[in-house]
Design a protein around this motif. Structure first.
Motif, PDB file in Angstrom:
ATOM      1  N   GLY A 131       0.869  -1.295   0.098  1.00  0.00           N
ATOM      2  CA  GLY A 131      -0.065  -0.122  -0.131  1.00  0.00           C
ATOM      3  C   GLY A 131       0.760   1.213  -0.049  1.00  0.00           C
ATOM      4  N   ILE A 132       1.953   1.243   0.853  1.00  0.00           N
ATOM      5  CA  ILE A 132       2.739   2.435   0.885  1.00  0.00           C
ATOM      6  C   ILE A 132       3.432   2.564  -0.649  1.00  0.00           C
ATOM      7  CG2 ILE A 132       4.804   3.502   1.968  1.00  0.00           C
ATOM      8  CD1 ILE A 132       4.026   1.914   4.559  1.00  0.00           C
ATOM      9  N   GLY A 133       3.858   1.529  -1.044  1.00  0.00           N
ATOM     10  CA  GLY A 133       4.491   1.412  -2.648  1.00  0.00           C
ATOM     11  C   GLY A 133       3.671   1.966  -3.625  1.00  0.00           C
ATOM     12  N   ILE A 134       2.229   1.694  -3.521  1.00  0.00           N
ATOM     13  CA  ILE A 134       1.233   2.144  -4.249  1.00  0.00           C
ATOM     14  C   ILE A 134       1.058   3.913  -4.351  1.00  0.00           C
ATOM     15  CG2 ILE A 134      -1.303   2.265  -5.106  1.00  0.00           C
ATOM     16  CD1 ILE A 134      -1.348  -0.696  -4.361  1.00  0.00           C
ATOM     17  N   ILE A 135       1.010   4.132  -2.874  1.00  0.00           N
ATOM     18  CA  ILE A 135       0.790   5.483  -2.756  1.00  0.00           C
ATOM     19  C   ILE A 135       2.006   6.430  -3.057  1.00  0.00           C
ATOM     20  CG2 ILE A 135       0.797   7.288  -0.549  1.00  0.00           C
ATOM     21  CD1 ILE A 135      -0.837   5.216   0.991  1.00  0.00           C
ATOM     22  N   ALA A 136       3.096   5.907  -2.871  1.00  0.00           N
ATOM     23  CA  ALA A 136       4.469   6.718  -3.351  1.00  0.00           C
ATOM     24  C   ALA A 136       4.538   6.842  -5.009  1.00  0.00           C
ATOM     25  CB  ALA A 136       5.747   5.911  -2.826  1.00  0.00           C
ATOM     26  N   VAL A 137       4.124   5.601  -5.611  1.00  0.00           N
ATOM     27  CA  VAL A 137       4.331   5.906  -7.152  1.00  0.00           C
ATOM     28  C   VAL A 137       3.081   6.653  -7.784  1.00  0.00           C
ATOM     29  CG1 VAL A 137       4.135   4.198  -9.111  1.00  0.00           C
ATOM     30  CG2 VAL A 137       5.211   3.514  -7.311  1.00  0.00           C
ATOM     31  N   ALA A 138       1.744   6.246  -7.218  1.00  0.00           N
ATOM     32  CA  ALA A 138       0.663   7.283  -7.640  1.00  0.00           C
ATOM     33  C   ALA A 138       0.954   8.725  -7.510  1.00  0.00           C
ATOM     34  CB  ALA A 138      -0.583   6.822  -6.829  1.00  0.00           C
ATOM     35  N   ALA A 139       1.501   9.000  -5.878  1.00  0.00           N
ATOM     36  CA  ALA A 139       1.683  10.434  -5.769  1.00  0.00           C
ATOM     37  C   ALA A 139       2.729  11.007  -6.791  1.00  0.00           C
ATOM     38  CB  ALA A 139       2.154  10.605  -4.240  1.00  0.00           C
ATOM     39  N   ARG A 140       3.796  10.344  -7.072  1.00  0.00           N
ATOM     40  CA  ARG A 140       4.924  11.001  -7.932  1.00  0.00           C
ATOM     41  C   ARG A 140       4.117  11.067  -9.486  1.00  0.00           C
ATOM     42  NH1 ARG A 140       9.186  13.907  -8.562  1.00  0.00           N
ATOM     43  NH2 ARG A 140      10.342  13.359 -10.506  1.00  0.00           N
ATOM     44  N   GLY A 190      -7.362  -0.283  -3.161  1.00  0.00           N
ATOM     45  CA  GLY A 190      -6.652   0.423  -4.032  1.00  0.00           C
ATOM     46  C   GLY A 190      -7.225   1.903  -4.056  1.00  0.00           C
ATOM     47  N   ALA A 191      -8.472   2.153  -4.351  1.00  0.00           N
ATOM     48  CA  ALA A 191      -8.866   3.455  -4.183  1.00  0.00           C
ATOM     49  C   ALA A 191      -8.565   4.360  -2.936  1.00  0.00           C
ATOM     50  CB  ALA A 191     -10.352   3.626  -4.386  1.00  0.00           C
ATOM     51  N   PHE A 192      -8.645   3.607  -1.750  1.00  0.00           N
ATOM     52  CA  PHE A 192      -7.993   4.263  -0.432  1.00  0.00           C
ATOM     53  C   PHE A 192      -6.670   4.760  -0.755  1.00  0.00           C
ATOM     54  CE2 PHE A 192      -5.691   3.811   3.134  1.00  0.00           C
ATOM     55  CZ  PHE A 192      -6.141   4.544   4.134  1.00  0.00           C
ATOM     56  N   ASN A 193      -5.804   3.877  -1.208  1.00  0.00           N
ATOM     57  CA  ASN A 193      -4.401   4.186  -1.545  1.00  0.00           C
ATOM     58  C   ASN A 193      -4.291   5.419  -2.417  1.00  0.00           C
ATOM     59  OD1 ASN A 193      -3.270   2.303   0.168  1.00  0.00           O
ATOM     60  ND2 ASN A 193      -3.442   0.598  -1.268  1.00  0.00           N
ATOM     61  N   LEU A 194      -5.000   5.433  -3.525  1.00  0.00           N
ATOM     62  CA  LEU A 194      -5.080   6.343  -4.424  1.00  0.00           C
ATOM     63  C   LEU A 194      -5.358   7.783  -3.912  1.00  0.00           C
ATOM     64  CD1 LEU A 194      -6.252   4.610  -7.762  1.00  0.00           C
ATOM     65  CD2 LEU A 194      -3.914   5.219  -6.993  1.00  0.00           C
ATOM     66  N   THR A 195      -6.518   7.700  -3.136  1.00  0.00           N
ATOM     67  CA  THR A 195      -6.677   8.920  -2.167  1.00  0.00           C
ATOM     68  C   THR A 195      -5.775   9.453  -1.434  1.00  0.00           C
ATOM     69  OG1 THR A 195      -9.072   7.963  -2.314  1.00  0.00           O
ATOM     70  CG2 THR A 195      -8.563  10.007  -0.955  1.00  0.00           C
ATOM     71  N   GLN A 196      -4.932   8.714  -0.860  1.00  0.00           N
ATOM     72  CA  GLN A 196      -3.846   9.164   0.019  1.00  0.00           C
ATOM     73  C   GLN A 196      -3.056   9.568  -0.923  1.00  0.00           C
ATOM     74  OE1 GLN A 196      -4.758   9.048   3.410  1.00  0.00           O
ATOM     75  NE2 GLN A 196      -6.464   7.823   2.336  1.00  0.00           N
ATOM     76  N   ALA A 197      -2.651   9.157  -1.873  1.00  0.00           N
ATOM     77  CA  ALA A 197      -1.449   9.651  -2.880  1.00  0.00           C
ATOM     78  C   ALA A 197      -1.895  11.056  -3.482  1.00  0.00           C
ATOM     79  CB  ALA A 197      -1.396   8.567  -4.057  1.00  0.00           C
ATOM     80  N   ALA A 198      -3.286  11.216  -3.681  1.00  0.00           N
ATOM     81  CA  ALA A 198      -3.634  12.384  -4.357  1.00  0.00           C
ATOM     82  C   ALA A 198      -3.608  13.443  -3.141  1.00  0.00           C
ATOM     83  CB  ALA A 198      -5.318  12.331  -4.656  1.00  0.00           C
ATOM     84  N   LEU A 199      -3.671  13.337  -1.851  1.00  0.00           N
ATOM     85  CA  LEU A 199      -3.591  14.395  -0.911  1.00  0.00           C
ATOM     86  C   LEU A 199      -2.272  14.509  -0.501  1.00  0.00           C
ATOM     87  CD1 LEU A 199      -6.583  13.081   1.524  1.00  0.00           C
ATOM     88  CD2 LEU A 199      -6.583  15.084  -0.254  1.00  0.00           C
ATOM     89  N   LEU A 200      -1.310  13.442  -0.748  1.00  0.00           N
ATOM     90  CA  LEU A 200       0.141  13.587  -0.447  1.00  0.00           C
ATOM     91  C   LEU A 200       1.059  13.935  -1.511  1.00  0.00           C
ATOM     92  CD1 LEU A 200       0.738  10.520   1.848  1.00  0.00           C
ATOM     93  CD2 LEU A 200       0.275  12.684   2.634  1.00  0.00           C
ATOM     94  N   SER A 201       0.349  14.180  -2.708  1.00  0.00           N
ATOM     95  CA  SER A 201       1.455  14.500  -3.996  1.00  0.00           C
ATOM     96  C   SER A 201       2.024  15.837  -3.735  1.00  0.00           C
ATOM     97  CB  SER A 201       0.569  14.474  -5.258  1.00  0.00           C
ATOM     98  OG  SER A 201      -0.591  15.334  -5.023  1.00  0.00           O
ATOM     99  N   PRO A 202       1.362  16.861  -3.082  1.00  0.00           N
ATOM    100  CA  PRO A 202       2.296  18.124  -2.922  1.00  0.00           C
ATOM    101  C   PRO A 202       3.739  18.000  -2.198  1.00  0.00           C
ATOM    102  CG  PRO A 202      -0.199  18.487  -2.441  1.00  0.00           C
ATOM    103  CD  PRO A 202       0.040  17.178  -2.662  1.00  0.00           C
ATOM    104  N   LEU A 203       3.858  16.945  -1.628  1.00  0.00           N
ATOM    105  CA  LEU A 203       5.144  16.653  -0.771  1.00  0.00           C
ATOM    106  C   LEU A 203       6.250  16.621  -1.910  1.00  0.00           C
ATOM    107  CD1 LEU A 203       4.185  14.384   2.174  1.00  0.00           C
ATOM    108  CD2 LEU A 203       4.557  16.735   2.460  1.00  0.00           C
TER     109      LEU A 203
END
Length: 340
Positions: A131-140, A190-203
């Motif tokens: 899940g953390i990997g999905i968040i990192a890749v999607a945020a990037r 997966g949708a939960f992880n993508l939501t976190q990625a969208a909120l964390l992408s400004p980092l």
């Protein structure tokens, strides 16, 4: 209610505190144009086609950058790197030993972790890492597509509201779905992880080195605490649930303080920032300890047939712990660099 409060609310404040990625290289490149006489000029009567001219400019720029970036190895810098690496390893080892001596004086008395507990814990950690990997890749990916710019320019209250609705909705949907319906469950997860990625992408506006250090420190902190939770006596830290819920409520309110407290109340904002920052580290470190022991408790209940094994639900809790600790690590490292 605990999951509602265990969300990072201060992405904008974190970006303001941490240093931006340096653009000196780009400024130096554009402020020192290539000399026109580096290559022989073409004859006026036979001008080069546009394609060849463009290719020549690209070749010039490539050669120029490769030539100017060649540096002589600095033994002092390499020695400083080794010294920092040794310091980091020493601090990490001392942290593991200290946490183990303070919180883990009474170890398990049942001869070690049973196979079913170890299997359930490994499945949970595997889903957490995925899940953390999905968040990192999607945020990037979202950052490269310009999502971060639009998110930072939007109304913070609208971002907070939509983000909470999306995060809580997908999270509760994934947790409420039985593990037998794995297609729907993993889709919501997966949708939960993508939501976190969208909120964390400004980092992603911050320096990659700073983000890497924060991630490494977060892994070290959570790894040492998880080791304590896995090797401690059964159900030793499950009593922390209620105190941690009260603590995370205070931390969440302190994170919302900059949205309601006037900017002139500098002392109040400083106090609330310290509560959100260092109090949040303590609270979510405690949640990591509690969640690991809760995983083992659920493994024993599943072995007795009292509940179903569901590593996805367990991983969501640890993902939220990781995100909240990671954001605070980013802000702490950014503040340290700004003071230098």
């Amino acid at each position: 209610m605990a999951f509602i409060l265990r969300r990072p609310f201060a992405i904008t404040a974190t970006i303001k505190q941490a240093p931006k990625a340096s653009s000196t290289t780009f400024r130096a490149f554009h402020s020192s144009p290539l000399k026109q006489n580096f290559f022989p000029a073409a004859r006026p009567s036979n001008p080069l086609p546009a394609t060849l001219s463009k290719s020549r400019n690209v070749f010039q720029a490539t050669f120029r950058r490769a030539y100017t970036q060649q540096t002589i190895p600095n033994p002092t810098a390499s020695g400083a790197f080794r010294q920092r690496l040794l310091y980091g390893v020493g601090i990490f080892g001392a942290t593991v030993i200290g946490i183990n001596l303070i919180f883990n004086r009474e170890t398990r008395e049942d001869g070690g972790m049973p196979v079913y507990e170890r299997s359930y814990l490994n499945d949970t950690f595997m889903h957490t890492g995925l899940g953390i990997g999905i968040i990192a890749v999607a945020a990037r990916a979202l950052h490269m597509n310009g999502w971060s710019y639009r998110l930072m320019a939007a109304n913070p209250w609208a971002v907070l509201g939509i983000g909470l609705v999306g995060s809580i909705g997908t999270m509760w949907g994934a947790m409420a779905t039985p593990p037998e319906n794995y297609v729907q469950k993993y889709a919501l997860w997966g949708a939960f992880n993508l939501t976190q990625a969208a909120l964390l992408s400004p980092l992603m506006f911050l320096q990659p080195a700073l983000l890497a250090r924060a991630g490494l420190y977060t892994l070290g902190m959570m790894g040492s605490i998880a080791f304590v939770g896995a090797t401690a006596k059964q159900e030793k830290y499950l009593y922390l649930g209620a105190p941690l819920l009260a603590g995370v409520a205070i931390v969440a309110l302190s994170g919302l303080a900059p949205l309601v407290v006037p900017a002139t109340a500098a002392r109040t904002l400083m106090v609330t920032e310290n509560i959100w920052l260092y109090g949040g580290l303590a609270v979510f470190g405690g949640f990591t300890l509690y969640d690991v022991q809760k995983v083992l408790h659920h493994a024993r209940m599943a072995e007795r047939g009292l509940m179903k094994r569901d590593a996805v639900n367990e991983s969501i809790s640890l993902e939220l712990d990781f995100i909240n600790i990671f954001i605070r690590m980013v802000q702490i490292l950014g503040m340290q660099q700004r003071r230098k």
